[in-house]
Design a protein around this motif. Structure first.
Motif: not given
Length: 439
Positions: A126-134, A209-216, A218-226
């Protein structure tokens, strides 16, 4: 460019990224299958019962203790490598047991060792894939487990035929030795290639560049994993998601009881007239139907973005199967058909977790808690469910188990509607026509 798993990438960079993460994440997910989850059932009908003088519901207690260990082990955070190696060692130990009490202890410890694997994998997906890929990726993870079950039956039959009695060991003991040999290299492979979440990954095969693309992407601004805090707990418990998703899998997961308890194998052994190899091989059809159903349903749900129809299909398939078996005067061929049809129940697991990942996509901490909770409550129920409704002493008819299955499927339909309704109510409150995340 069309990617074979059904996703059309808007750029070459994203296509390259998908190919990489599919290769490394899905290869490990597919290999990370512990064969002796199903091997225990195969061993039971292949001589272990007689050799260890098992009786009554002792087989069910083995599964219950595994589940109890699984629940206990979900509390602490763990790394996968030492646990998978520990799993392999325990599997070797199973081949040398002298009584069922030793198996009780081993299975409890193996449950603890496996506990972090299932939820952790779905969280990573769920952290790496979009809904239409998941959906398809979740299905591959689920299907890999089913392939392990399918392979286990074939392997046990081959081992019994070729190794039974070799070096003074029974065929079912050789099965656990082979399983242990398979486990350790897979653990080492996963230690080096399985990534963390995109925001913190240090995977050697991804560029900056791929690490940045991996996050961007997904259009998700929540990256908290505390860590879990009272604020997080209050946020999660104040929403419907935790309650509804947990209830959904706690109930729908029990439709898998046909396969997870190897009811068909127990039925064949109890009615007699079948060889050990046939008893090992024939239930593989249940798993084969599960694999096909899981993959086909995943492709459909990723295309439509509607998860609920799969749970409806699964429920009706199991109602039909349970009814055919409940009518004991039905011919043997119809019972074979019923058990095979019940393999459709496995398609619900990938769909349910993909649905939960999608529902909680805007809050990573909530998503982790919800996924873990779904798995925990399902295992809490599963700890006593087979003992009560599918005891080995009920073979071959499993009369109360078939009645229970019909009611379980009906309850699954009700809770599926509840989740569907609550999700759409949330969309309306946000002014959305549907889930737009990742589209």
């Amino acid at each position: 460019m069309a990617w074979p798993l059904g996703y059309t990438s808007p750029s070459k960079a994203e296509t390259k990224l998908l190919i990489k993460i599919d290769w490394f994440i899905l290869s490990y997910c597919s290999l990370m299958v512990h064969l002796d989850r199903s091997n225990m059932s195969n061993a039971y009908v292949s001589g272990m019962k007689e050799e260890l003088h098992m009786f009554g519901t002792q087989f069910n207690k083995i599964n219950t203790l595994f589940t109890c260990g699984y629940i206990v082990g979900m509390v602490p955070s763990k790394r996968s490598l030492p646990l998978h190696i520990f799993w392999g060692i325990l599997t070797f130990c199973t081949s040398a047991v002298h009584n069922v009490q030793q198996i009780y202890a081993i299975r409890f410890l193996q449950g603890m060792a496996e506990s972090s694997t299932f939820v952790g994998t779905h969280y990573i997906l769920g952290s790496w894939y979009k809904p239409n890929e998941l959906g398809k990726r979740s299905a591959i993870f689920t299907s890999s487990g089913l392939v392990g079950t399918l392979f286990s039956g074939v392997l046990q039959a081959a081992v019994y035929r070729n190794l039974n009695g070799k070096a003074g060991r029974s065929g079912w003991r050789w099965l656990f030795i082979i399983d242990g040999i398979i486990t350790v290299p897979i653990a080492l492979y996963g230690f080096f290639i399985f990534p963390d979440v995109p925001a913190t990954t240090k995977a050697f095969y991804l560029s900056d560049e791929e690490r940045v693309l991996s996050s961007s992407r997904l259009d998700s601004t929540d990256t908290s994993h505390g860590p879990l805090t009272w604020d997080v707990a209050k946020r999660v418990l104040s929403r419907w998601r935790w309650y509804a998703c947990s209830l959904l899998f706690a109930i729908s997961g029990e439709t898998e009881s046909f396969g997870s308890n190897n009811l068909m194998g127990q039925w064949l052994k109890a009615i007699g007239g079948y060889t050990v190899e046939q008893i090992d091989n024939y239930p593989s059809g249940v798993t084969a139907v599960g694999i096909v159903s899981t993959l086909v349903c995943a492709m459909l749900t990723d295309r439509t973005q509607e998860r609920w129809p799969i749970l409806v299909y699964m429920s009706f398939a199991c109602i039909i199967a349970a009814t055919c078996i409940l009518v004991w005067s039905s011919p043997t061929g119809l019972k074979f058909f019923a058990y095979y049809l019940a393999g459709a129940s496995f398609s619900g697991q990938a769909t349910t977790f993909a649905w939960a990942n999608q529902i909680c996509a805007d809050d990573h901490q909530e998503r982790a808690i919800v996924l873990a909770s779904m798995n925990m409550w399902n295992n809490v129920v599963n700890a006593w469910w087979p003992l009560l409704f599918y005891p080995a002493t009920d073979a071959p008819r499993f009369h109360k188990g078939m009645i229970t299955m019909i009611f379980t499927c009906a309850a699954t339909l009700v809770v599926t509607y509840l989740v569907w309704y609550l999700e759409r109510r949330e969309w309306k409150m946000r002014g959305q026509k549907g889930s737009s995340w990742g589209r």
